[in-house]
Design a protein around this motif. Structure first.
Motif, PDB file in Angstrom:
ATOM      1  N   ALA A  94      14.358 -11.951   6.903  1.00  0.00           N
ATOM      2  CA  ALA A  94      13.328 -11.120   6.269  1.00  0.00           C
ATOM      3  C   ALA A  94      13.891 -10.136   5.247  1.00  0.00           C
ATOM      4  CB  ALA A  94      12.513 -10.388   7.333  1.00  0.00           C
ATOM      5  N   LYS A  98      12.896 -10.167   1.234  1.00  0.00           N
ATOM      6  CA  LYS A  98      12.358  -8.992   0.540  1.00  0.00           C
ATOM      7  C   LYS A  98      13.241  -8.606  -0.640  1.00  0.00           C
ATOM      8  CE  LYS A  98      10.876  -4.214   1.254  1.00  0.00           C
ATOM      9  NZ  LYS A  98      10.711  -3.119   2.253  1.00  0.00           N
ATOM     10  N   ASP A 139       5.344 -14.270  10.061  1.00  0.00           N
ATOM     11  CA  ASP A 139       6.577 -13.981   9.330  1.00  0.00           C
ATOM     12  C   ASP A 139       6.350 -12.866   8.314  1.00  0.00           C
ATOM     13  OD1 ASP A 139       7.900 -16.092  10.607  1.00  0.00           O
ATOM     14  OD2 ASP A 139       7.165 -17.539   9.129  1.00  0.00           O
ATOM     15  N   PRO A 140       7.294 -11.938   8.185  1.00  0.00           N
ATOM     16  CA  PRO A 140       7.175 -10.912   7.138  1.00  0.00           C
ATOM     17  C   PRO A 140       7.191 -11.578   5.766  1.00  0.00           C
ATOM     18  CG  PRO A 140       8.892 -10.346   8.734  1.00  0.00           C
ATOM     19  CD  PRO A 140       8.511 -11.770   8.998  1.00  0.00           C
ATOM     20  N   ASN A 141       6.199 -11.265   4.944  1.00  0.00           N
ATOM     21  CA  ASN A 141       6.113 -11.882   3.623  1.00  0.00           C
ATOM     22  C   ASN A 141       5.916 -10.795   2.573  1.00  0.00           C
ATOM     23  OD1 ASN A 141       5.622 -13.294   1.309  1.00  0.00           O
ATOM     24  ND2 ASN A 141       3.942 -14.539   2.121  1.00  0.00           N
TER      25      ASN A 141
END
Length: 225
Positions: A94, A98, A139-141
């Motif tokens: 993640a 980012k 999921d972190p997006n």
């Protein structure tokens, strides 16, 4: 392998078994089928089974390596395949995902409204759309709220006639507006005569014509034939 990773892989396998007919309902079009780029340099090849820790590539290098390729002014097809591979890697980490998207957004802010600005917008917009197609709800997006297609459209307007960007927009809209999708396909096909690699990719994705037909009659081709 996590269950959601398996389900994504299974969808892509179905796409392959269908023989690369229209992918609109067969799996994430920006992810499942690699873009053919010939001998051009991209990130190391990565398959859909990739899991962090598999070895062979250090994710801490992903942002640096991706930017080095994009900043070398490669063709749009190479940018598409590079960002596809980057997404397969980035989903495993993640903070890396980012960092990569943040840097591409910064390139947009730092660019002008000309050629470089068009490419920067394309890169950020295309990455946003690939993230959306491959990162699950849990999921972190970092691109979740971004209209990547809008950025790609802006890139096309700034760039002018660019059949490879039109191809990218056609893939993005395969699950969206049919009218927009067909318009982008027509414009991409119109440029295939001068771009054999684009013609090859169009044939693989849409199976609407042979490569020879695309190269001979790109401007007058009818969709769905």
């Amino acid at each position: 392998m996590h269950s959601h990773s398996f389900s994504r892989l299974a969808i892509c396998v179905v796409t392959v078994l269908l023989g690369f007919t229209s992918l609109a309902h067969a799996g994430p079009p920006l992810i499942c089928h690699p873009i053919e780029i010939g001998q051009a340099k991209s990130l190391p090849g990565v398959d859909l089974n990739y899991q962090k820790g598999n070895g062979g590539y250090d994710l801490k290098d992903l942002t640096r390596d991706t930017l080095a390729i994009l900043d070398s002014n490669p063709p749009v097809l190479v940018r598409m395949e590079t960002l596809r591979r980057a997404t397969l890697y980035a989903r495993q980490d993640a903070p890396v995902a980012k960092q990569l998207f943040t840097r591409l957004r910064e390139r947009v802010a730092d660019s002008d409204a000309g050629k470089l600005g068009a490419l920067a917008r394309f890169d950020a917009g295309y990455l946003a759309e690939t993230y959306k197609q491959w990162m699950g709800k849990g999921d972190p997006n970092p691109a979740k709220s971004i209209d990547g297609y809008g950025w790609v459209e802006k890139a096309i307007r700034l760039r002018g006639r660019d059949p490879e960007m039109e191809f990218a927009a056609a893939l993005i809209t395969m699950t969206g507006s049919e009218r927009d999708h067909d318009d982008h396909v027509r414009k991409a096909m119109a440029g295939a005569k001068a771009d054999p690699l684009l013609a090859q990719n169009l044939a693989s994705y849409f199976n609407r014509q042979t490569i020879a037909e695309m190269l001979t009659h790109p401007a007058t081709a009818e969709l769905g034939k």
